[in-house]
Design a protein around this motif. Sequence first.
Motif, mmCIF file in Angstrom:
data_model
loop_
_atom_site.group_PDB
_atom_site.id
_atom_site.type_symbol
_atom_site.label_atom_id
_atom_site.label_comp_id
_atom_site.label_asym_id
_atom_site.label_seq_id
_atom_site.Cartn_x
_atom_site.Cartn_y
_atom_site.Cartn_z
ATOM 1 N N ARG A 75 0.810 -1.138 -0.168
ATOM 2 C CA ARG A 75 -0.108 0.158 -0.043
ATOM 3 C C ARG A 75 0.852 1.197 0.042
ATOM 4 N N ILE A 76 0.439 2.064 -0.785
ATOM 5 C CA ILE A 76 1.196 3.529 -1.118
ATOM 6 C C ILE A 76 0.947 4.216 0.593
ATOM 7 N N VAL A 77 1.834 4.682 1.199
ATOM 8 C CA VAL A 77 1.752 5.402 2.542
ATOM 9 C C VAL A 77 1.956 6.780 2.362
ATOM 10 N N ALA A 78 2.583 7.046 1.348
ATOM 11 C CA ALA A 78 2.798 8.619 1.208
ATOM 12 C C ALA A 78 3.850 8.693 0.028
ATOM 13 N N GLU A 79 3.542 10.122 -0.552
ATOM 14 C CA GLU A 79 4.493 10.616 -1.549
ATOM 15 C C GLU A 79 5.538 11.171 -0.688
ATOM 16 N N ILE A 80 6.751 10.924 -0.921
ATOM 17 C CA ILE A 80 7.783 11.422 -0.217
ATOM 18 C C ILE A 80 8.538 12.556 -0.749
ATOM 19 N N ASP A 81 8.645 12.552 -2.275
ATOM 20 C CA ASP A 81 9.335 13.370 -3.143
ATOM 21 C C ASP A 81 8.794 13.205 -4.570
ATOM 22 N N ARG A 82 9.300 14.519 -5.236
ATOM 23 C CA ARG A 82 8.968 14.285 -6.598
ATOM 24 C C ARG A 82 10.296 14.806 -7.381
ATOM 25 N N GLU A 83 11.060 13.880 -8.380
ATOM 26 C CA GLU A 83 12.153 14.208 -8.954
ATOM 27 C C GLU A 83 11.813 14.045 -10.358
ATOM 28 N N PRO A 84 12.977 14.444 -11.146
ATOM 29 C CA PRO A 84 12.686 14.561 -12.680
ATOM 30 C C PRO A 84 12.488 12.891 -13.046
ATOM 31 N N GLU A 85 13.198 12.092 -12.379
ATOM 32 C CA GLU A 85 12.901 10.632 -12.811
ATOM 33 C C GLU A 85 11.632 9.840 -12.383
ATOM 34 N N GLY A 86 10.907 10.546 -11.405
ATOM 35 C CA GLY A 86 9.796 10.086 -11.042
ATOM 36 C C GLY A 86 9.283 10.542 -9.694
ATOM 37 N N PHE A 87 8.443 9.846 -8.952
ATOM 38 C CA PHE A 87 7.748 9.986 -7.721
ATOM 39 C C PHE A 87 8.516 9.254 -6.505
#
Length: 118
Positions: A75-87
Amino acid sequence: MRAEGIRQSDRITLRLQVEASWFGTNGMAVRQPAHTMLVSRNGGVLRLQDKLFAGQEITLHRKLEGDQARSTRARIVAEIDREPEGFIYAVAMLEPRADFWTLSFRHRSKRRRRWRGC
């Protein structure tokens, strides 16, 4: 009951190639490569190209030697960061005893304490 903020096992910095699959908002199956950044007995941190939401369930697939493979639900708990290569996402294993990572993790409560301050 588990206290918030206390980890149940060690985290290991490890880059593994995995495949993630889930059902998109249109009901169609989606599969895409992903890779780990950190792993633990109960989850990990993954980089995926697509935007997912907290609470969304995914299936992780991992090829082993020969024709062997492992799969587990997460299960996805949280989006931690976003980078050019993805989430970057924190994920929790829904089947933590499945040994998806094929690694040995020490349980935090079983560690010996070498120093007990006065």
